[in-house]
Every structure is written in C-alpha cells, then in structure tokens.
Design a protein around this motif. Structure first.
Motif, mmCIF file in Angstrom:
data_model
loop_
_atom_site.group_PDB
_atom_site.id
_atom_site.type_symbol
_atom_site.label_atom_id
_atom_site.label_comp_id
_atom_site.label_asym_id
_atom_site.label_seq_id
_atom_site.Cartn_x
_atom_site.Cartn_y
_atom_site.Cartn_z
ATOM 1 N N GLY A 143 -6.167 0.088 -1.791
ATOM 2 C CA GLY A 143 -5.832 -0.637 -3.009
ATOM 3 C C GLY A 143 -4.540 -0.150 -3.634
ATOM 4 N N ALA A 144 -4.283 1.167 -3.545
ATOM 5 C CA ALA A 144 -3.043 1.726 -4.082
ATOM 6 C C ALA A 144 -1.832 1.188 -3.331
ATOM 7 C CB ALA A 144 -3.083 3.252 -3.997
ATOM 8 N N THR A 190 -2.183 6.195 -10.171
ATOM 9 C CA THR A 190 -3.535 6.353 -10.711
ATOM 10 C C THR A 190 -4.568 6.209 -9.596
ATOM 11 O OG1 THR A 190 -3.606 3.993 -11.303
ATOM 12 C CG2 THR A 190 -2.925 5.544 -13.022
ATOM 13 N N SER A 191 -4.302 5.337 -8.636
ATOM 14 C CA SER A 191 -5.217 5.179 -7.502
ATOM 15 C C SER A 191 -5.219 6.410 -6.615
ATOM 16 C CB SER A 191 -4.836 3.937 -6.682
ATOM 17 O OG SER A 191 -4.973 2.769 -7.439
ATOM 18 N N ILE A 192 -4.063 7.028 -6.421
ATOM 19 C CA ILE A 192 -3.999 8.254 -5.625
ATOM 20 C C ILE A 192 -4.825 9.351 -6.283
ATOM 21 C CG2 ILE A 192 -2.468 10.088 -4.823
ATOM 22 C CD1 ILE A 192 -2.318 7.518 -3.183
ATOM 23 N N CYS A 193 -4.719 9.478 -7.597
ATOM 24 C CA CYS A 193 -5.534 10.470 -8.313
ATOM 25 C C CYS A 193 -7.019 10.187 -8.128
ATOM 26 C CB CYS A 193 -5.182 10.471 -9.798
ATOM 27 S SG CYS A 193 -3.550 11.135 -10.182
ATOM 28 N N ALA A 232 -8.363 8.631 -5.599
ATOM 29 C CA ALA A 232 -8.720 8.893 -4.202
ATOM 30 C C ALA A 232 -9.010 10.367 -3.970
ATOM 31 C CB ALA A 232 -7.582 8.423 -3.288
ATOM 32 N N ILE A 233 -8.193 11.232 -4.541
ATOM 33 C CA ILE A 233 -8.421 12.676 -4.401
ATOM 34 C C ILE A 233 -9.757 13.062 -5.030
ATOM 35 C CG2 ILE A 233 -7.557 14.954 -5.057
ATOM 36 C CD1 ILE A 233 -4.720 13.757 -4.947
ATOM 37 N N SER A 234 -10.074 12.418 -6.155
ATOM 38 C CA SER A 234 -11.310 12.769 -6.856
ATOM 39 C C SER A 234 -12.543 12.416 -6.032
ATOM 40 C CB SER A 234 -11.355 12.069 -8.218
ATOM 41 O OG SER A 234 -11.599 10.688 -8.088
ATOM 42 N N TYR A 235 -12.460 11.391 -5.187
ATOM 43 C CA TYR A 235 -13.611 11.038 -4.362
ATOM 44 C C TYR A 235 -14.007 12.198 -3.451
ATOM 45 C CZ TYR A 235 -12.857 6.149 -5.685
ATOM 46 O OH TYR A 235 -12.713 4.985 -6.377
ATOM 47 N N LEU A 236 -13.007 12.837 -2.839
ATOM 48 C CA LEU A 236 -13.307 13.957 -1.952
ATOM 49 C C LEU A 236 -13.834 15.155 -2.734
ATOM 50 C CD1 LEU A 236 -10.285 13.837 0.537
ATOM 51 C CD2 LEU A 236 -12.606 12.996 0.891
#
Length: 422
Positions: A159-160, A271-274, A276-280
C-alpha cells in the motif's frame, strides 16, 4: 510460543504454499488500494464534487463492502472459498472499469456501493474474512500471530508503494501533456487490471483452503458471547477510524496545508513504512506481554498523537505526529486478528472473522459522511479529534473487558460461553 529469534524472519517456518499465494494476492490488492485511496478525493475534486459529496461516496464504498462481506459470510459454508475469492477479483476488475468511465455523481455512487474500492489504509473488503480463515488453517497456532503480522506487513508495504504510485498522473501531465483527469482515470483502469492479477494468484490455491467438512454449520456456538463482545468494541474503534480514512486524511492535508499530490503520497508512504515495521515488532511484544496488552498499550498513545495533529503549528509537526502514530497504531492489527482466531474453535473461525469484520465495515462507513460535513464547515481537524477520542475509548473498554480472557497459547483456559471477559 514462537522462538524468540523467529519474529524477524521474512516468512515464518511451517507456512504452506497456499499461504504464500494469499500473501502475494494481498500485496497486489494493497498496491491498488494504496493509489486509489489517495487518488479518489483528487478525482472527485477534479469532477467538481464538494467535501460532503466526497464523504458520501466514501461512505457508500464502505457500506457496500460491509453488506457484500455479510452476504459472503452467509453463503460461505455452501460455496468453495477459492471460488468466492476468484469472484471477488472479477468484481474488483469491474470496479476499476466503472470508476474509470463514470463522471456523474449517481453512477459513481452506485459503482462505489457495489464495488470493492477501499478508501482506507486497511482492508475492509470481502477478501478479508475469507483470507483470514484460510490463513488460520495453513499454520500451527503458535505461529499464527507471526503469519498475520506478515499478512499485515505485505499489505502495508504494498500500500505504501501504491501511495507513491499516486503521483503517476502528475508525471504523465508534466512529461507527455496528458490531461490530468484522463491520467487519473487510467489509474482506475490499472486498479481493475490488478484485480485480474489477483485472480491469477488465487487460482493455484489447493483443496486444503476449503472448509474441513461439508454441509451447513451453525455460525457460532459456545464462543458467541465472546465474539459479540469483541464485535461491539471493534465497532467503536472502526467508527472512530472512519473519521480519518486514508482518503479523508489526504483531503484534510490538501485543504489545511495546500500540499501537492506528490507530497501527500510521500507522507502516506512513510506513515505506511512506520506501520509496516510495527507489525513485526508486535510479534515479540505480544509474546512477552500478551495480545490484549499489546493491542491496548500501543494503540492508546497513538490515539493521543492523532488528537494532537490538528493543533500542530506547521506541516512538519503534523507529519511528525502522524509518523509516531503510525509506528504505534497498527500493532493491534495482527494481534487483534490472531486473538479472534485463538479464542474461538476452528469451526467457528469463518463466522467469527465475518461477524467481527462486517460490523466494523458498517461502523467505518457511517463516520466519513460526518467527517465530510465537518470539513465543509471548517478546515480544522475535528474529524481527527473525534476519531482519536473514540478509538481511545475503545482501548480502555477492551482492556477492562478482555484482559483476563487469554487464548490457550498464552496459558488461558479453553473458551466457553461463560468466559466473556475479565
């Protein structure tokens, strides 16, 4: 519990080929969602629609998706899941063509209602409960949260990149002199083409993704109280989130700061990259502190940041708050999905996925219309404040109600009708 050194793996161990096809299709669809969520308000503004009209169209997309998901849940036990996913892809292709050709309000509203267009940062379509159910069957319980984290990660990263692709119409205008409206319409055509790509990715799914037994089943049994309690709380969260879905957030940024599409795309990309990192990071945190604690104590600070965004004195401060919010707000996505799948029996998972997803979509659909009206009255970010307060209320109620109800992999007892919360 999953071994401590596995949370960072690109794909968790023990994942089947079916799960990989699902992840690939999620990526294709999320890439399409990424650019249409940003281009939708631009397209409608180009056509001369007001903020209220834009809000009504966004509401139509969400209500239509919710009703379609509910219909899919009703017939899910009578039709193969693979076939339903393929049919959803054809509807996605038709949606892209419809938006590319329509220019008047009522045709656009109808296509929005019956189609699969997703104006949010997440997935609110009928694909979601079907994919959640299939993924739950493809991995052992102790790796479930890790798999759903990758599912969310793939969607967010794609999405990002899709958000960055939203600047393609501007490039087409500058480089080849294409009319701006025509360039945006071509992007909706690309959305439809990606529906066909998703269809090709779903085709190899095996018989293992289908329901383990044929025949009609009771949607919910002993877990009914748990699922309905979660559904009610998820609706509060979703209703709050609807005040600032991706398209409306972009609209507010355009109105308040006068930014370009490329700037908005860059903001949404990071904001999407941030996220994405939070999912892991959600995986090891949830293993240490539990699913509910992870959901609440990361989500609540993110909503405080959201409430502060309208008071930002400049664009840089607003971007900083949005980035911090994104780094925290999405840790509850894989943990929430994993929690729902864990506290019900395997036979109840399709119903639980749909029952918790459909009302969320309906609740999300109500607030964009209100947000659109507020943005016609003032450019101050009242939708962000209202949404943040509602979502913070959800966090507190979730902690009070469900903190003591732990899934078996966290050491909790088997769920039953008497276990409806803490």
């Amino acid at each position: 519990m999953m071994a401590g050194d596995e949370w960072w793996r690109p794909i968790p161990q023990g994942v089947s080929r079916d799960a990989l096809w699902i992840l690939a299709a999620r990526g294709a669809r999320s890439f399409a969602d990424g650019f249409v969520a940003l281009l939708l308000p631009i397209y409608l503004l180009e056509l001369g629609f007001s903020a209220f009209a834009i809000g009504s169209i966004i509401t139509s997309t969400l209500i239509g998706s919710a009703l379609l998901t509910l219909w899919a849940a009703i017939i899910a036990n009578r039709h193969p899941r693979r076939r339903m996913l393929l049919a959803a892809c054809l509807l996605m292709a038709a949606t892209g063509v419809g938006f590319a050709l329509a220019r008047d309000y009522w045709p656009i509203l109808i296509v929005a209602f019956v189609g699969t267009l997703n104006p949010t940062a997440g997935d609110v379509s009928l694909f979601l409960p079907l994919e959640h159910t299939v993924l739950s069957q493809t991995v052992e319980p102790r790796r479930r949260t890790a798999l759903f984290a990758r599912y969310s990660l793939v969607g967010t990263l794609a999405g990002a990149i899709g958000a960055l692709a939203a600047s393609i119409p501007d490039l087409a205008v500058d480089w080849v002199g294409m009319p701006r409206l025509a360039a945006v319409q071509l992007m909706f055509g690309l959305y439809g083409a990606l529906g066909i790509v998703s269809l090709l990715l779903y085709r190899p799914l095996s018989q293992a993704v289908e329901a383990p037994s044929a025949g009609r089943q009771a949607p919910l049994g002993r877990s009914k109280g748990i699922v309905y309690g979660l559904m009610a709380l998820f609706c509060i969260d979703a209703f709050g989130g609807g005040f600032f879905v991706q398209s409306l957030l972009a609209l507010w940024l355009f109105q308040n700061f006068g930014i370009s599409v490329a700037t908005a795309a860059a903001i949404l990309f990071w904001t999407s990259i941030c996220s994405a990192i939070s999912y892991l990071l959600a995986v090891p945190i949830s293993e240490r502190f539990g699913l509910i604690n992870t959901m609440v104590f990361t989500h609540l600070p993110s909503n405080i940041c959201l409430i502060l965004v309208p008071f930002a004195p400049d664009l840089a401060t607003a971007i900083g708050l949005l980035l911090v919010r994104s780094a925290l707000s999405q840790m509850d996505v894989p943990t929430r999905t994993s929690y729902v799948m864990a506290v019900v029996t395997p036979a109840e998972r399709p119903a639980a996925a749909s029952i918790t997803a459909v009302p969320r979509s309906l609740a999300t659909a109500l607030s964009p219309l209100l947000a659109g009206y507020l943005l016609t009255v003032t450019i101050f970010g009242w939708p962000l404040i209202i949404g943040g307060v509602l979502k913070a209320t959800y966090d507190i109620l979730l902690l009070i109600k469900f903190r003591k109800l732990r899934p078996p992999e966290e050491g909790g007892a088997q769920t039953g009708p008497h276990q409806t919360g803490g």
